[in-house]
Design an enzyme around this catalytic site. Structure first.
Site, PDB file in Angstrom:
ATOM      1  N   ASN D 156       0.834  -1.198   0.000  1.00  0.00           N
ATOM      2  CA  ASN D 156       0.000   0.000   0.000  1.00  0.00           C
ATOM      3  C   ASN D 156       0.867   1.247   0.000  1.00  0.00           C
ATOM      4  O   ASN D 156       1.987   1.211   0.492  1.00  0.00           O
ATOM      5  CB  ASN D 156      -0.907   0.014   1.241  1.00  0.00           C
ATOM      6  CG  ASN D 156      -2.053  -0.946   1.063  1.00  0.00           C
ATOM      7  OD1 ASN D 156      -2.560  -1.123  -0.034  1.00  0.00           O
ATOM      8  ND2 ASN D 156      -2.453  -1.575   2.172  1.00  0.00           N
ATOM      9  N   CYS D 178      -5.856  -7.295  -2.962  1.00  0.00           N
ATOM     10  CA  CYS D 178      -6.197  -6.880  -1.608  1.00  0.00           C
ATOM     11  C   CYS D 178      -7.410  -7.683  -1.198  1.00  0.00           C
ATOM     12  O   CYS D 178      -8.290  -7.944  -2.009  1.00  0.00           O
ATOM     13  CB  CYS D 178      -6.496  -5.381  -1.643  1.00  0.00           C
ATOM     14  SG  CYS D 178      -7.422  -4.773  -0.245  1.00  0.00           S
ATOM     15  N   HIS D 179      -7.460  -8.080   0.068  1.00  0.00           N
ATOM     16  CA  HIS D 179      -8.545  -8.977   0.493  1.00  0.00           C
ATOM     17  C   HIS D 179      -9.752  -8.265   1.055  1.00  0.00           C
ATOM     18  O   HIS D 179     -10.656  -8.912   1.564  1.00  0.00           O
ATOM     19  CB  HIS D 179      -8.021 -10.021   1.472  1.00  0.00           C
ATOM     20  CG  HIS D 179      -7.306  -9.392   2.626  1.00  0.00           C
ATOM     21  ND1 HIS D 179      -6.529 -10.083   3.484  1.00  0.00           N
ATOM     22  CD2 HIS D 179      -7.257  -8.103   3.028  1.00  0.00           C
ATOM     23  CE1 HIS D 179      -6.031  -9.254   4.384  1.00  0.00           C
ATOM     24  NE2 HIS D 179      -6.456  -8.056   4.127  1.00  0.00           N
ATOM     25  N   HIS D 215      -9.605  -0.064  -1.542  1.00  0.00           N
ATOM     26  CA  HIS D 215     -10.051   0.332  -0.197  1.00  0.00           C
ATOM     27  C   HIS D 215     -11.275   1.257  -0.239  1.00  0.00           C
ATOM     28  O   HIS D 215     -11.736   1.710   0.812  1.00  0.00           O
ATOM     29  CB  HIS D 215      -8.910   0.973   0.614  1.00  0.00           C
ATOM     30  CG  HIS D 215      -7.832   0.002   0.971  1.00  0.00           C
ATOM     31  ND1 HIS D 215      -6.605   0.389   1.438  1.00  0.00           N
ATOM     32  CD2 HIS D 215      -7.794  -1.360   0.919  1.00  0.00           C
ATOM     33  CE1 HIS D 215      -5.852  -0.682   1.664  1.00  0.00           C
ATOM     34  NE2 HIS D 215      -6.548  -1.751   1.342  1.00  0.00           N
TER      35      HIS D 215
END
Ligand SMILES: [Mg+2]
Ligand SMILES: [Mg+2]
Ligand SMILES: [Mg+2]
Ligand SMILES: [Mg+2]
Lengths: 464, 464, 464, 464
Positions: D156, D178-179, D215
């Site tokens: 990130n 990304c999870h 995000h």
């Protein structure tokens, strides 16, 4: 030669023709222009006001100092005014001072101050919702009665008015005009005097490239006789950053007594973004984060611009009504020197009488490839016979795109709201506006109250 | 005023400065222009030719009838010529008449006739391959020695030359100029005389919008004093469709004795597409299906335009060499009336001396949103201080897009071929060209022979 | 769970439900699928044919070997068939064999041979003009009676049929399906057997990316178990370039007896462009220059594919009518093994029963960013519950873009012609078609004759 | 079959291979996967940490319960690790906890609270500036040593890391994972249990379409077995809006003890925008106006999510170092059940072992035609042999575009700052961030202090 328009038989339809401001500007500019003549068809929901302007206008052609001879005629219906029109001018006031007071002043209860309240911000958004159905109606009438006419809009909020016209009648030949950019160009002329002692330069002597959206326009290039004005502006900003600079133009422009500013917001934006903001500070401030220039009345005062109150507008109208009375009675005469506006120049260019480049608000068909197609942008455009062709702006800095796009997406959401009848979309735009520095719950309360105050105009919604 | 260029100290670098054509045009136009002065730096792989032009040019400033005073200086290296340049003019001949003969005449063995052979078609494609490495070199030199100069290209094939400059140096400030459009505008002036008896109209008095690619440009709008010229052109075409029309312009233009035409191809394209093709017929014909205007020499004769042979070019050069000798010896003097070209006008505009709109070839950054970004298109553009801004053409008819895009994708394939060193991409473009009316096997044979004849210039390929 | 569709109560409206081909395919595939059931609403302008299929279809659900139980019902009006539909299948024959004979065979008098005549070329263009008004009507009916239904089109010309649906009803959820790509995938399976001895691979075991327009599609990637199939295909092409290769698939597919080919056109296109053409040779040939594969019947024979004559079509229909009679009388039974078509699989995916990726024809909203938005392209797409999302193809080689765009702009011109009622636009497309190797005058004669023969369907034009 | 990769000889280069988190995840997932094997090349600026992981990893292949046998090898140089790699994993920590403390906590002095501080907001922006030069270096090394490898980034700020890779090496085959989205999908599974009593549904059983930026992703479609989950979510939000909902997933996920939330921010965003926000609340909050969810610690508490402090991170690292010690000593063993991450699944798909659709961060080449080309977006993509093809998202609501584009333009400004060495561009992005609720002067002070604290990493600027 066959095929040419009869330049002495032009018809201009004026929607909002009872106006005591823009209409007189037009009269004045037509009066000074000898190459074209014809009829100005005045249409207004206040027919009497249109009749007054008919009388005022028809006085003009009797005067010897008037070279442009036009007939003025008030129409009771819009189709009468539009039929046969070569040009349509739209300059209406959407609603009354009552709704405007709610737009501008109700948000103050929530700590949101607006210096104009007719473009963006809570007031601009609600005004847009009120205006869009009117513009839809006008667009439909134009499609029916004068589909080939060129349409010049002066009504605010400019971007959404022009967007509404194109949304309802995609083939419309419409653009929107505003003199804010001219004011900034004139301001640069004053800079030339102040910084270099060069006197008598007129804004038309400068070359500048306009980018942005109405009332939040910038110059990314400006020059005089080939000299780049940016380095000079940089020093000028440093010189007057703290004190501000009062230009001549802002003192003399007919609309600008309460509208003048010290350009401190403009200077600050230059320091931030490196481009020259090209509108009055009271407009620019409304596009910026709400806790910045418009934080509270003291802050506004410190930045040296003014909040345009509705009380001032009422007083101003009263004066203009008085002026109308005097024009009618003959106590006073309309000034017939050019106003500085460009509407008549544009009409001439569209008739083939002199190509030129100026700035307009028009649908984005690619002139700003970095912003969404279909949005309304303000850029330079080349006017020639029956054509308005925007010039390309393919290199706008990302920092400015970030500022513009925030409002452009809001315009899309507001239009979607008007088209679908779903107020949520408008509220989402409201929340996304930089002046709305409220949490979502409080924002909703303000929004609901503002909508309530203007609901009789919101024919596209089911409001309880 | 600080910041302004010293207008009496401009430097123009001329790549191909030994030219016995364009170079004299430039001398002539600079000589008539009193607002600017400075040095013309002549660079040519034939240094002696550049020296001759140095001498010819320097004679000019001694003459009393010359108001524009310039120093001419031949440079042995390109870096010398470029260093400090405000403008770079590129006008080179890629290769010799030997390669040109292969380009133009070898395809005739296969039934493919070309009227010019330097733009599209088999000849244009192979010429492009030969020219691209030269343009890459020039672009690299500009990046190194005069990255801020404005670059005007006159070399053909125009589109791929300009594309090559941008490919190698993306920030280059380059555009390409060609007078074909001017010729058609002048031709419309003759129409005004023929059809309406209106005499003395100059092309600058017309307004027209240019769309397309170099040598295959069209007007989608044209007017004179606000009068749409399309209905008149429609009748004009009917009047002269069969006989053709010989215009004055084509007879007098310095380059155009063998270049004149009866405009029958132009008339035919109008009947097909409804737009006014704006180039000489010999160029237009090369963009159309090979069995149409260029089917065979008889067909060409029937359409009343000519095939420009390499023999003619050799003879023409001989005459120009003789003229060079006379200029040097003083037997003859360069004419110092304006040539009709716009290069100097453009330079002046870029220096801040008079904004105007004209047509240029430049990278598509969105001015034609319907065609691929990065392609080279010819449209109108607004010239002002240090700026060339194309005007928007968002409404090109699909039928013309079909014609343009075929060549634009060919340009991409040819450039890809030059960049990757894979000749296949160029051959795929060759196959896709409308003049190549051969099956794939025969096409490959012709292509291979043409490549063989020019291989010494094709430094990017491994050719056996 | 609330919100789920009743999977046993699905309604499929079949426009063209009297069909003796595709309709039986659908019956067959529905019969083998036990997860869904409901009604198939058959609408056809030949109501009796629909009634026959109603009877044939309703026999199926009585059979024990049929696991998918559906009611078939013929409707006399399109609104009855559409109301309540979850899916709409469109598979109509636009006009009769008479018009088709003109489409396919009249151009032969002018030396233009067509192997199918229903997609591009003179026949495809005229067929499109005939079909567009029908598709407009269907789109309007869908908008009125089943606006949320998913619409699957099988009618040709595919691209313009799908474009017509979106033009009339922009919110339609429509796509078009064709099995040509599947055929090529199966052909690659045969290659695996031939080249590597790998047997039993099914097309679903391969991964391939589809780019292009219907009947002129290509694979730019193809792999099996992670192995890139392009190097193998390269050798395969070399092995069979001269002799051709006859695949099993082309022999067994229900439609393909006369449709089989030796893939020599496909091989040749690979040599030219480096991508695997993914349709039958008879389709591919029609998109290429007319003097290539379709030069004359001998050339066609040498390339080892066939010209589909209208006589053959008549004979074929006769056989299918006979088959219909046998189905009705019970002499013969519909085969209820899966047909290899994917329509039912797609419906299931849209109902949430199994996401998958396949190729479809759909409006370009950006999946091919290099081609115009709004064109109809064929690419892979991801099918899931109530969604068809194309996958991105951003890297199509310029050589293929040149080929595709030529037809895509033709589609635009043809649609413009249908919308404006101006036949000129269609003729310009006609001229631009690669099969039309005629000069403009001869082309016009052919065009006029073809239009004349189909004029009763061309309700949008005023034809003398 | 020739052409296939040797699946037992795959090389994975791990940049940041000393990691005590993601590296162990990868080990775990590789251990459970029997179809592929090979070497994991560990590179880390902390070579000793890489050596520890080498030892830990090599233990695994000795275990009987491990089916995937890999060699782990620490490399002292990045070129050693990259040479021959099929895959490159990038998971680095840019800087130390010292810089992170400045990123996250210094803004608190100015009333700006950040729940993570590594994505957007003051902390994310400054972290980006620190990380970009590192990513440039890595991209250059990949170009030099493994240009054909697939590159998976976990570092990130995701968007700017991926943008940096493409900026430096445009042909890179990179994407970012990304999870957060998986967490939200699992959360919807819990909703199914809570609202409908449906147990045991896994996230892979759902279908959802992802739109947005890392995000700050949303689902605009979500279904289970064909049932649209939006109406259910609507009720679910109403049920738990006030109290919040604690899901199982957030309690068990390895990283999520301090990371769990009550999803109240997610619920609130649904009420505002009608789409399902698909990331942890602590991430979502950072993209919203700073006076909303992150106004002050009390407000955060009321919204029921946590501020991730650097102290917590230090404590967490200590625990992971202790775990590393135990792994090395054999006191503890790595769990070899699948981790829930998808990296290995993606690698398999790229090797041809199972196509599937998942969400990734990748350069926008048109998959989101409404957002600028070249920006980094997170959408679904179809993974197959050597291909990652995004699916098209052409219909994102304008309200979400407004939110996304604000950050996307910031990414452009930040990248421009890094490329030009002009910090002003980064500061303009800083000012435009929704968390920066400061006037410009105060904002500048904070920015300067933050830059000062991280300046040793900012090799592209001249900082006094
Ligand atoms: Mg204004
Ligand atoms: Mg030329
Ligand atoms: Mg088909
Ligand atoms: Mg993450």
């Amino acid at each position: 030669m066959k095929g040419s328009k009869d330049l002495k038989n032009i018809k201009i339809a004026y929607i909002g023709g009872g106006s005591r401001g823009w209409a007189w500007q037009l009269m004045r500019d037509l009066a000074t222009e000898k190459e074209i003549a014809g009829q100005v068809a005045l249409y207004d929901i206040d027919f009497e006001a249109a009749k007054h302007n008919e009388a005022i206008g028809n006085e003009l052609k009797k005067r010897e100092d008037v070279v442009g001879k036009w007939d003025y005629k008030a129409y009771e219906t819009i189709d009468g005014a539009l039929t046969g029109a070569d040009f349509v001018v739209i300059s209406i006031m959407p609603g009354t001072f009552e709704e405007m007071a709610s737009d501008v002043h109700l948000p103050e209860e929530y700590g949101i101050y607006q210096s104009v309240g007719d473009t963006a911000g809570p007031g601009g958004i609600v005004r847009a919702l009120r205006t869009i159905p009117m513009m839809f109606e006008i667009a439909e009438a134009i499609q029916a009665y004068s589909p080939n006419a060129w349409v010049i809009n002066y009504t605010n909020p400019m971007s959404l008015c022009v967007k509404a016209l194109y949304t309802k009648f995609p083939e419309i030949k419409a653009f929107g005009c505003c003199h804010e950019v001219f004011g900034t160009a004139s301001f640069l002329c004053e800079m030339l005097k102040d910084m270099e002692g060069i006197d008598g330069v007129k804004r038309q002597d400068l070359t500048y490239n306009v980018i942005g959206i109405n009332h939040f326009t910038f110059f990314d290039k400006a020059s005089y006789n080939g000299v780049d004005l940016f380095p000079m502006y940089d020093k000028f900003v440093d010189k007057y950053y703290d004190t501000g600079f009062f230009d001549e133009a802002s003192k003399t422009n007919w609309m600008n007594n309460t509208f003048s500013c010290a350009h401190r917001v403009k200077f600050d934006l230059f320091k931030r973004y490196g481009s020259i903001a090209a509108a009055g500070d009271r407009h620019l401030a409304e596009f910026c984060y709400g806790k910045e220039y418009l934080k509270d009345p003291e802050t506004v005062k410190a930045w040296k611009f003014g909040l345009t109150t509705v009380d001032w507008r009422k007083k101003d109208l009263k004066e203009r009504l008085e002026k109308s009375r005097k024009y009618l009675s003959g106590e006073e005469q309309i000034d017939v020197t050019p106003s500085g506006e460009e509407g008549v120049l544009q009409m001439k260019a569209l008739l083939g009488l002199g190509n030129f480049v100026t700035n307009v608000n028009i649908i984005n068909r690619g002139q700003v490839p970095q912003l969404p197609l279909g949005s309304i942008v303000e850029t330079n455009a080349y006017f020639s016979a029956d054509e308005v062709r925007p010039v390309l702006c393919s290199d706008i800095p990302s920092e400015l795109l970030a500022l513009f796009s925030r409002h452009i997406y809001n315009h899309e959401s507001i239009m979607k709201s008007a088209l679908t009848g779903d107020l949520n979309h408008a509220f989402r735009a409201f929340l996304n506006d930089p002046l709305v520095t409220l949490d979502v719950k409080t924002a909703k309360e303000l929004f609901d109250r503002m909508i309530h105050n203007t609901k009789k105009y919101l024919t596209m919604y089911q409001i309880g």
